[in-house]
Write an enzyme that holds these catalytic residues in place. Structure first.
Site, short mmCIF file in Angstrom:
data_model
loop_
_atom_site.label_atom_id
_atom_site.label_comp_id
_atom_site.label_asym_id
_atom_site.label_seq_id
_atom_site.Cartn_x
_atom_site.Cartn_y
_atom_site.Cartn_z
N ASP A 182 -33.58 13.37 -44.70
CA ASP A 182 -34.35 13.34 -43.45
C ASP A 182 -33.67 12.38 -42.46
O ASP A 182 -32.68 11.74 -42.78
CB ASP A 182 -35.81 12.93 -43.71
CG ASP A 182 -35.91 11.55 -44.35
OD1 ASP A 182 -35.00 11.19 -45.13
OD2 ASP A 182 -36.88 10.82 -44.09
N HIS B 217 -30.40 18.31 -50.95
CA HIS B 217 -31.33 18.42 -49.83
C HIS B 217 -30.87 17.50 -48.70
O HIS B 217 -30.86 16.27 -48.86
CB HIS B 217 -32.72 18.01 -50.32
CG HIS B 217 -33.79 18.07 -49.28
ND1 HIS B 217 -34.49 19.23 -48.99
CD2 HIS B 217 -34.28 17.13 -48.45
CE1 HIS B 217 -35.38 18.97 -48.04
NE2 HIS B 217 -35.27 17.71 -47.69
N ASP C 77 -30.03 22.60 -58.45
CA ASP C 77 -29.09 22.32 -57.37
C ASP C 77 -29.36 23.26 -56.20
O ASP C 77 -28.57 24.17 -55.91
CB ASP C 77 -27.64 22.47 -57.87
CG ASP C 77 -26.64 22.11 -56.78
OD1 ASP C 77 -27.02 21.36 -55.86
OD2 ASP C 77 -25.49 22.58 -56.85
N GLU D 258 -32.21 15.52 -53.68
CA GLU D 258 -31.89 14.96 -52.37
C GLU D 258 -30.72 13.98 -52.51
O GLU D 258 -30.34 13.59 -53.62
CB GLU D 258 -33.13 14.23 -51.80
CG GLU D 258 -32.99 13.89 -50.33
CD GLU D 258 -34.33 13.71 -49.61
OE1 GLU D 258 -35.37 14.05 -50.19
OE2 GLU D 258 -34.31 13.23 -48.46
#
Ligand code: 9MR
Length: 868
Positions: free
Chosen positions: A347, A677, A725, A734
């Protein structure tokens, strides 16, 4: 792989069915009610993910519905969209698409199943008219073509007026039932796919039905048998649920490339035996931080064209941060310039507690070069060793990288004159969660400062104190800024000891909540004492329950539990603890390392982590590596090779010796994670984007399966299998700065071990005596004794100061200083030191008045001496 999809319990239609026409599919009888669901998180109970949007305002979940503002005046329906990728369609199969939709003031909406990239071939589409009250739309059709990964997009543009549009209970039923997910685990012989150090341990695990010992062969790249033996049956491994044997081929020590291990008719992935195996891991894992930088354009000439991108969050539209960021409503009355730092993970949030431990580990990777015999001198971490814009500035690059985050952390401090001045805001992130992928500079979300917290404030105090001592030789002004911030933060935390981040504050960013901060208080007091030597901090750390308590958890340490950071630094960074107290602190590290060794012996996959499901949690790969850090530190403190072996062996798990036969580090090993991620490294979703760079660590197996993708795919998994994965699985796959910082620390340690040969016996003993201090200076004398069996014919002694000390006048040696490192060379008259003989030199030095302990490591002609 076709992931299974969550089955939605559809709510009854809120209102009348709206006319719907299937323009690309053929209208058809509905598929049976138990037909498989193909939409992920269609009821938005898991938040926004994996939904994305373009051309709209930010997506958010309001009253359980996914809502967004859609600008008026867009020319075409497809100029704004809300959708999800990865929807599997089977040619000729029947589907029912259903959704609840509302729009205020009112809007045409078109739901399209299509190819997610040009030429955007449509397989089916459904037109609807949405009004202020939610209406259920359902349409059944047959799709003409198959696509294992189609896109469902709601085209919401093309209306004159701005709309508030909401969706709920999105469902696509039909097609093939989900195939049970069976990971491709390759050969049943599990090895460290990167390889083994010549003098280090060499262990493997084989999955087999056999209950008796099996013969194994180690084969060269040409197939010749270079070693052989028999396996040790280990029964059923709790973490994987597999019947396994372990294999120890440590007696093989010859460097070679392309070796394989053959057991039970299976051949492992190839691996090397080499003393240079890990040379690049140090730089690769540190390079990750540059790729995560906020507030600076990423230079493709430095790390590859694929990673070049414009600066993120510098106040340039569509970014709404980070140069003047307000607080969440009601939290504060000012805005802060909080540009810079590293994006936390996948993020775009920036969190002080996580930035804290990550920065600590980078700084500590550097500080280790001053006290660990195998890192002595720190050349491998010097200026010009990393591909960062600051290379060549005379400062070690790892410090430059850490400073990028330090400057951000300092900006998060509440300014003087404001309520809670000196505290640090817990975090800054988007107001709502965004979809994937999303380049930082394209993030349109408003950014907000979240309330100050005691934990964040103490993280700032701890790393700013580290900063003060480590930057002192390179940038005195910055070191002073750090020292001031550290002291101010610590005082503010003492005045506000129980301001906790809310566990509920997880919209648009992670909560990073922590309501136990005694460990942060301990760590901060330790760092401040190590830097300043001030007795108040010593009193605080001594009074802490963590000072006498057991700070080392079998499951490792991480962002939430940081007492171990304080303990490790007290054990390694030179300080003035009484000898008996220092011995107790150090033996707590070796005791923890002994416990990790025992655990690694119990685990058939050889990792220092218990085998129950509670030991496989979000980000546990970093905890496993942090247990290796404890083992490595025990080696640095004692020189006992069993601890180095333990640290080395722990990495076998991370690099392929595991139930999934996967290396969790991108670019490292035959079969490595590559779809972590990340909004930046979104290659899996958009081939134009890069994969995570080499040296990116995945969070790893997480039996709690806290994301919808993993829940659907992996339900019922044995702990070591709870990983996929796939970019959608943020709870298992992540990337994160605090995980890569653990990798960087151990990568640097491993690179320093070379062949991991016999630990050399010490051939010198050193006494360092501070003969007296005065304001601004001191004088010290160093006596070297030759405890070896051959005479020294010329000698060079080296050690490092802890902070800002600077050598002035010297006698009986030519003494120079670079950074904190002091080099003393013999004069012509005292070049020869016979076995048993001694030589003494001395110097005066200046000091700014901080802690001034004797050095933690002195080398003579490159070999570590014993200290007394
Ligand atoms: O690493 C964090 C893990 O320990 C927590 O269990 C988890 C849920 O709160 O959050 C992890 O941190 C994530 C953070 O909240 C947001 N940025 C991504 C982080 C890594 O997944």
């Amino acid at each position: 792989m076709t992931p299974s999809r969550r089955r939605l319990a559809l709510l009854a239609a809120a209102t009348t069915l709206v006319l719907a026409g299937a323009t690309a599919g053929t209208a058809h009888a509905a598929p049976p009610p138990d037909a498989p669901e193909q939409i992920d998180n269609g009821d938005f109970s898991a938040g926004v993910s994996p939904w994305f949007s373009y051309g709209t305002g930010p997506l958010g979940v309001t009253d359980g519905r996914l809502c967004a503002t859609v600008p008026g005046g867009l020319a075409n329906p497809w100029d704004a969209g809300i959708g999800q990728d990865g929807v599997p369609l089977v040619a000729g199969a029947e589907y029912t698409l259903g959704f609840d939709v509302s729009a205020t003031p009112g809007s045409a909406v078109k739901a399209v199943l299509q190819l997610g990239s040009a030429p955007y071939t449509a397989y089916a589409s459904v037109d609807a008219t949405a009004g202020g009250t939610a209406q259920r739309v359902e349409q059944t059709f047959t799709v003409p073509d198959g696509n294992p990964s189609a896109q469902l997009i709601f085209q919401v543009g093309g209306n004159a007026a701005e709309q508030t549009l909401c969706l709920d209970n999105v469902s696509l039923r039909g097609g093939d039932p989900p195939e049970p997910y069976v990971p491709d685990t390759g050969p049943r012989v599990r090895v460290n796919q990167v390889g083994y150090l010549p003098g280090g341990p060499k262990n493997a695990t084989v999955v087999t039905e056999a209950t008796e010992a099996l013969p194994w062969q180690l084969r060269s790249a040409t197939g010749a048998v270079v070693a052989s033996g028999t396996s040790t049956p280990r029964g059923t491994d709790a973490a994987s649920g597999q019947n396994v044997h372990s294999i120890d081929f440590s007696t093989y020590r010859t460097p070679a490339a392309g070796l394989t291990l053959v057991v039970d008719g299976e051949t492992s992935h190839p691996f090397d035996v080499s003393g240079t195996l890990y040379d690049r891991l140090r730089a690769d894992s540190l390079q990750f931080f540059y790729a995560q930088r906020s507030g600076i354009a990423i230079d493709g000439d430095l790390i590859g064209a694929a990673y070049a991108r414009p600066a993120g969050h510098l106040g340039v539209a569509p970014n709404q941060g980070d140069t003047s960021v307000p607080c969440q409503p009601g939290v504060c009355g000012y805005s802060l310039d909080v540009r810079g730092g590293w994006y936390d993970a996948g993020d775009h949030g920036k969190y002080v507690v996580n930035g804290g431990i990550a920065t600590y580990q980078l700084l500590n990777t550097f500080e280790r070069t001053r006290t660990a015999a195998t890192a002595a001198g720190g050349a491998a971490l010097g200026d010009g060793t990393l591909r960062v814009p600051e290379r060549g500035n005379g400062v070690p690059d790892v410090l430059d990288e850490a400073r990028w985050e330090l400057e951000f952390l300092l900006r998060m401090q509440v300014p003087a004159g404001e309520p809670l001045a000196g505290m640090a805001h817990h975090k800054i992130h988007d107001r709502n969660w965004t979809g994937l992928p999303l380049a930082p500079h394209a993030d349109p979300q408003p950014r907000e400062l979240h309330p100050p917290s005691t934990a964040a404030t103490l993280n700032l105090a701890a790393v700013a104190a580290q900063c003060a001592r480590l930057f002192a030789p390179y940038d005195a002004a910055f070191a002073t800024r750090c020292a001031t911030a550290a002291k101010t933060a610590y005082a503010a935390a003492r005045a506000n000891p129980a301001r906790y981040a809310s566990p509920a504050d997880s919209t648009g960013g992670g909560a990073y909540d922590d309501s136990t901060v005694t460990d942060e208080f301990y760590w901060a007091a330790v760092e401040l004492w190590l830097t300043t030597g001030a007795s108040a901090y010593l009193a605080d750390l001594t009074a802490s329950p963590h000072h006498s308590g057991d700070v080392f958890d079998p499951r490792g340490f991480g962002w939430q539990g940081v007492a171990a950071l304080g303990r490790l630094d007290l054990a390694t960074v030179p300080n003035g603890l009484p000898a008996a107290e220092l011995a107790r602190i150090r033996s707590s590290v070796t005791a923890a390392a002994d416990a990790h060794l025992a655990e690694l012996g119990r685990q058939a996959y050889g990792l220092p982590m218990p085998g129950d499901e509670d030991s496989y949690f979000w980000g546990a790969n970093s905890n496993i590596i942090n247990n290796a850090v404890v083992l490595a530190t025990a080696f640095d403190l004692t020189g006992d090779a069993k601890y180095r072996d333990g640290a080395t062996q722990a990495m076998d798990y991370v690099l392929g010796r595991n139930a999934l036969n996967i290396s969790y580090v991108t670019g490292w090993g035959e079969h490595a994670a590559e779809n972590q991620h990340s909004r930046i490294f979104g290659h899996q979703l958009d081939p134009a984007l890069p994969k995570p760079p080499a040296g990116s660590l995945a969070g790893g197996a997480n039996a709690a399966l806290q994301d919808p993708f993993a829940q659907q795919l992996l339900a019922g998994c044995k702990p070591m299998f709870c990983y996929v994965d796939d970019i959608n699985s943020y709870a298992t796959n992540e990337v994160a700065i605090n995980w890569n910082s653990a990798l960087a620390w151990i990568g640097s340690f491993l690179a320093d071990q070379g062949d991991a040969g016999a630990v050399p016996a010490s051939t010198c003993a050193v006494t360092y005596t501070n003969h007296g201090s005065w304001p601004g200076g001191f004088t010290a004398q160093v006596t070297l004794r030759n405890t070896g069996t051959t005479a020294l014919n010329g000698w060079t002694a080296r050690f490092a100061f802890t902070g800002d000390q600077k050598v002035g006048h010297a006698w009986s040696a030519k003494v120079t200083q670079s950074g904190a490192t002091v080099t003393a060379k013999n004069e012509s008259y005292n070049a020869r030191v016979n076995p048993g003989g001694t030589v003494t030199f001395g110097f005066t030095a200046t000091t700014g008045g901080g802690a001034n302990p004797g050095p933690g490591l002195v080398t003579v002609n490159g070999s570590a001496c014993t200290l007394s």
